[in-house]
Scaffold this active site. Sequence first.
Site, PDB file in Angstrom:
ATOM      1  N   GLU A 111      12.109   2.560  14.166  1.00 47.48           N
ATOM      2  CA  GLU A 111      11.277   3.673  13.701  1.00 47.48           C
ATOM      3  C   GLU A 111       9.989   3.676  14.505  1.00 47.48           C
ATOM      4  O   GLU A 111       9.801   2.858  15.409  1.00 47.48           O
ATOM      5  CB  GLU A 111      10.977   3.520  12.205  1.00 47.48           C
ATOM      6  N   TYR A 115       0.825  -1.209   0.000  1.00 48.16           N
ATOM      7  CA  TYR A 115       0.000   0.000   0.000  1.00 48.16           C
ATOM      8  C   TYR A 115       0.857   1.256   0.000  1.00 48.16           C
ATOM      9  O   TYR A 115       2.068   1.209   0.193  1.00 48.16           O
ATOM     10  CB  TYR A 115      -0.922   0.003   1.223  1.00 48.16           C
ATOM     11  N   LYS A 145       6.483  -1.900   1.929  1.00 49.47           N
ATOM     12  CA  LYS A 145       5.298  -1.309   2.557  1.00 49.47           C
ATOM     13  C   LYS A 145       4.122  -2.266   2.383  1.00 49.47           C
ATOM     14  O   LYS A 145       3.196  -2.042   1.586  1.00 49.47           O
ATOM     15  CB  LYS A 145       5.003   0.066   1.957  1.00 49.47           C
ATOM     16  N   LEU A 168      11.238   1.302   6.884  1.00 50.72           N
ATOM     17  CA  LEU A 168      10.675   1.716   5.616  1.00 50.72           C
ATOM     18  C   LEU A 168      11.507   2.848   5.020  1.00 50.72           C
ATOM     19  O   LEU A 168      11.907   3.758   5.746  1.00 50.72           O
ATOM     20  CB  LEU A 168       9.234   2.196   5.837  1.00 50.72           C
TER      21      LEU A 168
END
Length: 283
Positions: A177, A32, A144, A203
């Site tokens: 993250e 996505y 992702k 990411l």
Amino acid sequence: MEIAVINDKQIPLTQLDPAYLDRGTYFGDGVYEVVRSYDGRIFALDDHLARFARSMREIQITGLDLDHVRKTIRSAFAQAEIPNARIYFHVTRGSERREHAPSPDLAPNFFLTVTEIGDCSARKAAGVKVATYPDIRWKRCDIKSLNLLPNVMARMEAKKKGCDEAILVDEKGDITEGAGSAFFMIDASNRHLITRPLGREILPSITRRIVEQIAPAAGLTVIERTITPRQAKKADELFLAVTTTDITGITHFDEHPIANATPGPYTKALAAEFQKLVKTQTS
């Protein structure tokens, strides 16, 4: 007769809408993206589409034309007439009976929504609180993918603690993250902007890249290295970077106040530089 049950309704399996057989539902078998607009103009669309294409390649989803996706995004955005919008879209490998190994040449399913982004100015001015959580995600966080259950669990625990975001910590004790954001630390005395190096653990955030791009204009030098929670608690400034709210200062890390518990001067400077860039790179 093979049947399906949707809530309390039984129907023959042959009459089931293919949407209920989506491999994204069964396996999280898809990828996505989230794009946003500022004042009626979409920001960094080419960057997001490039990452979307990479994610599809990495999990071997084929059959979706990227130019068609681009046109669909622009058409839906124009139809929605929402100046500050969140444009979410995903692709799954397709719909079929539940088997781990997909059928060859399965037609992918595409889905998109355009929704309004509320006014986050007060939240950004005040800053946010964060809490750490073990990073239990799969080992390809650079993709992702739709496999976001660990992120959901982390955010749920953060909310229980009165925090806005969870900061993920790996088995080595280093921060990776946020559950839905990139994480940055500022060493004001050396004018260093510090963030974890890219790799399979995080990411390749579009907003992260832009923050690194504008750092010199805010008087900062980018240093890519790992950060521990202990170091974060002692930081001059911390902030999050994410598509929907760009740069947001962190006021508390695991209940520990950061500096004077308000977004710091470098965070504000970066936010100002980001808004300058938005005005030149939206379309």
